[in-house]
Design an enzyme around this catalytic site. Structure first.
Site, mmCIF file in Angstrom:
data_model
loop_
_atom_site.group_PDB
_atom_site.id
_atom_site.type_symbol
_atom_site.label_atom_id
_atom_site.label_comp_id
_atom_site.label_asym_id
_atom_site.label_seq_id
_atom_site.Cartn_x
_atom_site.Cartn_y
_atom_site.Cartn_z
ATOM 1 N N SER A 190 -9.385 -3.352 12.051
ATOM 2 C CA SER A 190 -10.770 -2.785 11.745
ATOM 3 C C SER A 190 -11.768 -3.057 13.040
ATOM 4 C CB SER A 190 -11.152 -3.290 10.499
ATOM 5 O OG SER A 190 -10.575 -2.893 9.483
HETATM 6 N N1 SAH Z 1 -7.835 -6.144 7.177
HETATM 7 C C1 SAH Z 1 -7.114 -5.575 8.210
HETATM 8 C C2 SAH Z 1 -7.455 -3.888 8.360
HETATM 9 C C3 SAH Z 1 -5.853 -3.228 8.553
HETATM 10 S S1 SAH Z 1 -6.044 -1.457 8.175
HETATM 11 C C4 SAH Z 1 -7.592 -6.064 9.475
HETATM 12 O O1 SAH Z 1 -8.338 -6.914 9.649
HETATM 13 O O2 SAH Z 1 -6.685 -5.840 10.437
HETATM 14 C C5 SAH Z 1 -5.670 -1.353 6.609
HETATM 15 C C6 SAH Z 1 -4.349 -1.981 6.137
HETATM 16 O O3 SAH Z 1 -4.214 -1.610 4.691
HETATM 17 C C7 SAH Z 1 -3.038 -1.537 6.950
HETATM 18 O O4 SAH Z 1 -2.312 -2.441 7.244
HETATM 19 C C8 SAH Z 1 -2.490 -0.877 5.767
HETATM 20 O O5 SAH Z 1 -0.916 -0.812 5.772
HETATM 21 C C9 SAH Z 1 -2.795 -1.354 4.388
HETATM 22 N N2 SAH Z 1 -2.537 -0.880 2.977
HETATM 23 C C10 SAH Z 1 -2.898 0.562 3.170
HETATM 24 N N3 SAH Z 1 -2.613 1.089 1.814
HETATM 25 C C11 SAH Z 1 -2.253 -0.120 1.119
HETATM 26 C C12 SAH Z 1 -1.843 -0.658 -0.387
HETATM 27 N N4 SAH Z 1 -2.038 0.485 -1.209
HETATM 28 N N5 SAH Z 1 -1.941 -2.030 -0.445
HETATM 29 C C13 SAH Z 1 -2.002 -2.814 0.476
HETATM 30 N N6 SAH Z 1 -2.372 -2.600 1.633
HETATM 31 C C14 SAH Z 1 -2.294 -1.252 2.003
#
Ligand code: SAH
Length: 213
Positions: A64
């Site tokens: 993000s």
């Molecule tokens: N907090 C992360 C943001 C990653 S983007 C960071 O700081 O890098 C969002 C993430 O949510 C992705 O890795 C994706 O695989 C995950 N995601 C999507 N749907 C999800 C679900 N139902 N449960 C858990 N994770 C999920």
């Protein structure tokens, strides 16, 4: 895994950018100043790591944007010793921000590849979440509930009921709600049955997907 003076200097500039964009929470700004974000990305280029932008990581996901991480963390209104559930571990950067603030962190990721990678990586930097789980974030983590805060780091088409149910009274759910664009929405649990809702502007996230992959 180097963190040089150049990296540290760039991070100071990033913190100034975030302040200029309205981030006020000191603990959040200090955490961002402390964490080597370049190490959370496959190509550790500082041009990418320390500009205020999202960036691709493994499995078609993104780390993000620093402003988004800072804003979501600020909206949680948590402090040292509080217990937070994160949905979407991804690179682990948001996890690290919370840990740096002295929060007890539980985090769920549905992409097995990313889950395994981040689970191995975080301890190398000294970051130890209470639990990292490979699972479906729509369900939350009821066995560790209730939480002082729950932060969803992917765009949710709707608000999952289990997440609301796993908040402490006084706790906050910070969740971007919407399909293509999302509205950053905060639910505060004011009693067993009541929640207050606030909206904090438009953002763009990768989608919160159902079930594990
Ligand atoms: N907090 C992360 C943001 C990653 S983007 C960071 O700081 O890098 C969002 C993430 O949510 C992705 O890795 C994706 O695989 C995950 N995601 C999507 N749907 C999800 C679900 N139902 N449960 C858990 N994770 C999920």
């Amino acid at each position: 895994m180097k963190d040089t003076y150049t990296h540290k200097g760039k991070r100071k500039q990033l913190v100034e950018t975030l302040k200029a964009k309205g981030i006020e929470n000191k603990a959040v700004l200090e955490a961002i100043n402390a964490i080597p974000r370049h190490l959370f990305m496959d190509s550790g280029f500082i041009e990418h790591a320390y500009v205020d932008k999202a960036f691709p990581i493994a499995a078609d996901q993104t780390i993000s944007q620093p402003y988004t991480v800072a804003r979501q963390t600020e909206l949680l209104e948590v402090s040292k010793g509080d217990k937070v559930l994160e949905i979407g571990t991804g690179s682990g950067y948001q996890t690290a921000v919370l840990l740096e603030m002295g929060i007890t962190v539980f985090s769920i990721e549905r992409q097995n590849e990313l889950f395994k990678k981040t689970k191995r990586f975080l301890p190398k930097l000294g970051y130890r979440p209470k639990r990292l789980i490979f699972g479906d974030g729509y369900k939350g983590l009821p066995e560790e509930a209730p939480y002082d805060g729950i932060v969803v780091t992917a765009g949710a088409p709707y608000v999952p009921k289990p997440l609301m149910a796993q908040l402490k009274i006084g706790g906050k759910l910070v969740i971007p709600v919407g399909e293509e664009n999302q509205i950053m929405t905060v639910f505060t649990r004011t009693s067993e049955k009541e929640f207050e809702k606030e909206e904090h502007g438009a953002f763009r996230f990768v989608p919160l997907l159902e079930d594990k992959n």
